[in-house]
Design an enzyme around this catalytic site. Structure first.
Site: not given
Ligand code: O7M
Length: 215
Positions: A60, A62, A65
Site C-alpha cells: 500500500d 498509494k 506519480d
Molecule cells: O484499521 P486501521 O484504521 O488501523 O487501519 C486502516 C488501514 O487502511 C491503514 O493502513 C490505512 O492506511 C488504510 N486506509 C484507510 O484507513 N483509509 C483509506 O481510505 C484507505 C486506506 C487504504 O488501505 O488505502 C489503500
C-alpha cells in the site's frame, strides 16, 4: 488473492518483532496482509519478501506519480514479492494504465473515496469517476470506505466487475458487517487486530462476523 475469510490485515505495527509475531498469530485466518510506509520505513523493504513467505502481501504505497515513476515503484515491489499494489486514481488514465501493465498480472487496487473525514472533501467528489476509470484501465479492485457503507454500494455500481476492499473497520468506527452487506468483498483491518492484546482472537471474531453473513 484467496477469498476465504475476506479479512485483510493492515500491518502498520512499527515494532518489527511485534509485527512478525502478529502475522504469525493471524496468518491462518487472514486472506492477505497489507503493508504501508510505517512498517516499510521501520523494517526496510526486505520486509516485503519476509512477509510474502507467510501470506499474500499487498504493498500500500498509494502510488501517485507519472507513469514512468509508477512503473519503477511497482517493479521493485513485485521483485520483492508483492502480490498486489495500491495506487491513487487522481493521476489519471495514463498513470493507471502503466500501473496495471507494470504489475504484470498482480493485483492493482485503486483508491476511490478515503475513509477518514477529509476523504469527503475531495476524493468523494470523484469516487465514481475513479471507479469507472479503474475498470477501464484493467485494475483488479477498488478501495472504498467502511466508514460510509452506503458509499461502497454507489462506488461498486460504477465498476460492477471490480473487487472492493474496505478499510475503516473498528478504530475508525466502521463495521465489517455493514461494509460486506453493502458490497465489500474484503475488509481491511489494522489497529483492531495488531493493537489488540490477543490479535488472533480479534481476527477470528472478525472472520466469524463476516462468515455469519454468508450469502
Ligand atoms: O484499521 P486501521 O484504521 O488501523 O487501519 C486502516 C488501514 O487502511 C491503514 O493502513 C490505512 O492506511 C488504510 N486506509 C484507510 O484507513 N483509509 C483509506 O481510505 C484507505 C486506506 C487504504 O488501505 O488505502 C489503500
Amino acid at each position: 488473492m484467496k477469498m476465504d475469510s475476506r479479512l485483510i490485515l493492515a500491518l502498520d505495527e512499527t515494532d518489527v518483532p511485534k509485527a512478525l509475531h502478529v502475522l504469525d498469530e493471524v496468518c491462518g485466518i487472514i486472506d492477505a496482509v497489507k503493508i504501508n510506509w510505517p512498517l516499510i520505513l521501520s523494517a526496510g523493504p526486505e520486509i516485503i519478501t519476509t512477509l510474502s513467505q507467510k501470506a499474500d502481501v499487498i504493498c500500500d504505497f498509494k502510488i501517485a506519480d507519472i507513469p514512468n515513476t509508477d512503473r519503477l515503484i511497482i517493479e521493485q515491489s513485485v521483485k520483492r514479492g508483492a502480490s498486489g499494489v495500491i495506487v491513487h486514481a487522481f493521476t489519471g488514465t495514463d498513470s493507471l494504465k502503466e500501473c496495471v501493465s507494470a504489475a504484470g498480472g498482480r493485483d492493482v487496487f485503486v483508491v476511490t473515496e478515503m475513509s477518514h473525514p477529509g476523504g469527503q472533501e475531495f476524493t468523494a467528489k470523484h469516487a465514481e469517476e475513479f471507479a469507472a476509470m479503474a475498470a477501464e484501465c484493467g485494475a483488479s479492485g477498488l478501495i472504498a470506505p467502511a466508514t460510509r457503507p452506503e458509499r461502497i454500494k454507489k462506488i461498486k455500481e460504477s465498476a460492477p466487475g471490480l473487487l472492493i476492499l474496505s478499510p475503516g473497520v473498528g478504530a475508525q468506527g466502521g463495521s465489517a458487517s455493514n461494509a460486506v452487506l453493502n458490497g465489500a468483498d474484503y475488509v481491511i483491518v489494522g489497529r483492531s487486530i495488531y493493537g489488540s492484546s490477543d490479535p488472533k482472537d480479534a481476527a477470528q471474531k472478525l472472520a466469524d462476523e463476516i462468515k455469519a453473513l454468508r450469502f
